[in-house]
Enzyme design. Sequence first.
Site, mmCIF file in Angstrom:
data_model
loop_
_atom_site.group_PDB
_atom_site.id
_atom_site.type_symbol
_atom_site.label_atom_id
_atom_site.label_comp_id
_atom_site.label_asym_id
_atom_site.label_seq_id
_atom_site.Cartn_x
_atom_site.Cartn_y
_atom_site.Cartn_z
ATOM 1 C CG HIS A 152 -87.079 -11.637 -113.889
ATOM 2 N ND1 HIS A 152 -88.306 -11.394 -113.362
ATOM 3 C CD2 HIS A 152 -86.281 -10.623 -113.481
ATOM 4 C CE1 HIS A 152 -88.268 -10.273 -112.657
ATOM 5 N NE2 HIS A 152 -87.041 -9.798 -112.733
ATOM 6 C CD GLU A 199 -92.058 -11.785 -101.887
ATOM 7 O OE1 GLU A 199 -92.433 -12.959 -101.677
ATOM 8 O OE2 GLU A 199 -92.795 -10.890 -102.345
ATOM 9 C CE1 TYR A 212 -93.605 -19.077 -99.140
ATOM 10 C CE2 TYR A 212 -93.722 -20.732 -100.861
ATOM 11 C CZ TYR A 212 -93.571 -20.398 -99.529
ATOM 12 O OH TYR A 212 -93.400 -21.383 -98.585
#
Length: 196
Positions: A53, A157, A167
């Site tokens: 990530h 998403e 979010y």
Amino acid sequence: NFKTNGFFYLDYTIDNPRRTVISRFKVSAKDPYKADPQSEVILLKIEQPYSNHNGGQISFGPDGYLYISMGDGGSGGDPKNNGQNLKSLLGKILRIDVDKNSNGKNYSIPADNPYLENKDGYKQEIFAFGLRNVWRFSFDKKGNLWAADVGQNEWEELNIVEKGKNYGWRIMEGNHCFNPEDNCDKKGLVLPIWEY
């Protein structure tokens, strides 16, 4: 303003220590098709606690500011809760002004960033938060910021990202509770426009 200043921008990850670097380079004075490797000006260095990530993207928005997507720092399930931590640049979309310098930095904070001059120690570069690892984003013709965010194991998403909004990661994975797995508090969270 590339045509006049020859500046271009990079987002890369480097080790020892592991970090993401956002920097500016200039084209060579001798050849406009080559970079001048000695011209680097570092805008941001963000420590990366884990090896995954660390990806992301940079892009200029229609407002002329540089948008930067930052993953949550990695591992599984965002163990440091970076997505919800406004004192961390990880798990966010950042927005900076590269045409002005302020406070000893090689950029400034846009006047309408949501945490400008806050008293809580929140990072002023933050545009939006609660994201796991927005790998790609783009602006449509109306100026909307569309962002694809990866999930943990089950749900990924698509969001339309707006200034100052949360979010949901790591509280939510898509439209589903993640931490805790049941009866999570969805108050103040923006759910995705699509999940898969």
